[in-house]
Scaffold this motif. Structure first.
Motif, short mmCIF file in Angstrom:
data_model
loop_
_atom_site.label_atom_id
_atom_site.label_comp_id
_atom_site.label_asym_id
_atom_site.label_seq_id
_atom_site.Cartn_x
_atom_site.Cartn_y
_atom_site.Cartn_z
N TRP A 74 9.31 -1.63 -5.76
CA TRP A 74 10.11 -0.47 -6.24
C TRP A 74 8.30 0.50 -6.22
CZ3 TRP A 74 14.87 1.23 -5.17
CH2 TRP A 74 16.19 0.31 -4.64
N ALA A 75 7.90 -0.25 -6.61
CA ALA A 75 6.52 1.00 -7.15
C ALA A 75 6.14 1.95 -6.35
CB ALA A 75 5.57 -0.23 -8.11
N ARG A 76 6.30 0.74 -5.07
CA ARG A 76 5.33 1.43 -3.83
C ARG A 76 6.45 2.31 -3.02
NH1 ARG A 76 5.68 -2.23 1.85
NH2 ARG A 76 4.56 -0.15 2.46
N LEU A 77 7.13 2.55 -3.64
CA LEU A 77 8.19 4.04 -2.90
C LEU A 77 7.52 5.05 -3.96
CD1 LEU A 77 12.31 2.52 -3.10
CD2 LEU A 77 10.30 2.48 -1.38
N PRO A 78 7.63 5.90 -4.65
CA PRO A 78 7.07 6.56 -5.23
C PRO A 78 5.87 6.92 -5.30
CG PRO A 78 7.94 5.24 -7.04
CD PRO A 78 8.45 5.12 -6.07
N LEU A 79 4.85 6.33 -4.66
CA LEU A 79 4.10 6.60 -4.15
C LEU A 79 3.94 6.75 -2.55
CD1 LEU A 79 1.74 3.31 -5.73
CD2 LEU A 79 1.70 5.09 -6.10
N GLN A 80 4.60 6.53 -1.46
CA GLN A 80 4.79 6.80 -1.17
C GLN A 80 4.50 8.27 -0.58
OE1 GLN A 80 5.68 4.50 1.48
NE2 GLN A 80 5.46 5.80 3.59
N TRP A 81 5.56 9.18 -1.81
CA TRP A 81 5.18 10.50 -1.80
C TRP A 81 4.11 11.21 -2.81
CZ3 TRP A 81 8.50 12.08 1.14
CH2 TRP A 81 9.57 11.53 0.82
N VAL A 82 3.26 10.34 -3.69
CA VAL A 82 1.66 10.44 -3.80
C VAL A 82 1.33 11.26 -2.89
CG1 VAL A 82 0.60 9.59 -5.58
CG2 VAL A 82 2.55 10.19 -6.15
#
Length: 90
Positions: A74-82
């Motif tokens: 789940w933590a990697r999902l917002p990192l994609q947008w970063v």
């Protein structure tokens, strides 16, 4: 291939193609060549692979024989947008 949604065809090809694309992007960035190409195409690539990352978060995943912690998927999902925003600064 297990992280690609079941309804998608050509899973093996998609995994192989995305791997080649990632290597090409990495080589271009390491050699400081093609940054305009990377800057203009990498966001679309990251968006294209996002459904597989969502699927990985929704369904149990393993790295080899070890299950990945749910918080990691789940933590990697917002990192994609970063990463997408970071590409704009190349």
């Amino acid at each position: 291939m297990s992280i690609i949604p079941k309804s998608w065809p050509f899973k093996r090809f998609m995994v192989q193609a995305s791997g080649v694309i990632e290597v090409v992007y990495g080589a271009l960035l390491l050699t400081n060549k093609g940054t305009r190409f990377v800057k203009s195409t990498l966001p679309a690539f990251l968006i294209a692979v996002f459904p597989a990352n969502i699927n990985m978060a929704l369904k149990p995943s393993k790295l080899g024989k070890m299950p990945l912690p749910k918080w990691v998927t789940w933590a990697r999902l917002p990192l994609q947008w970063v990463l997408i925003q970071g590409v704009k600064k190349i």
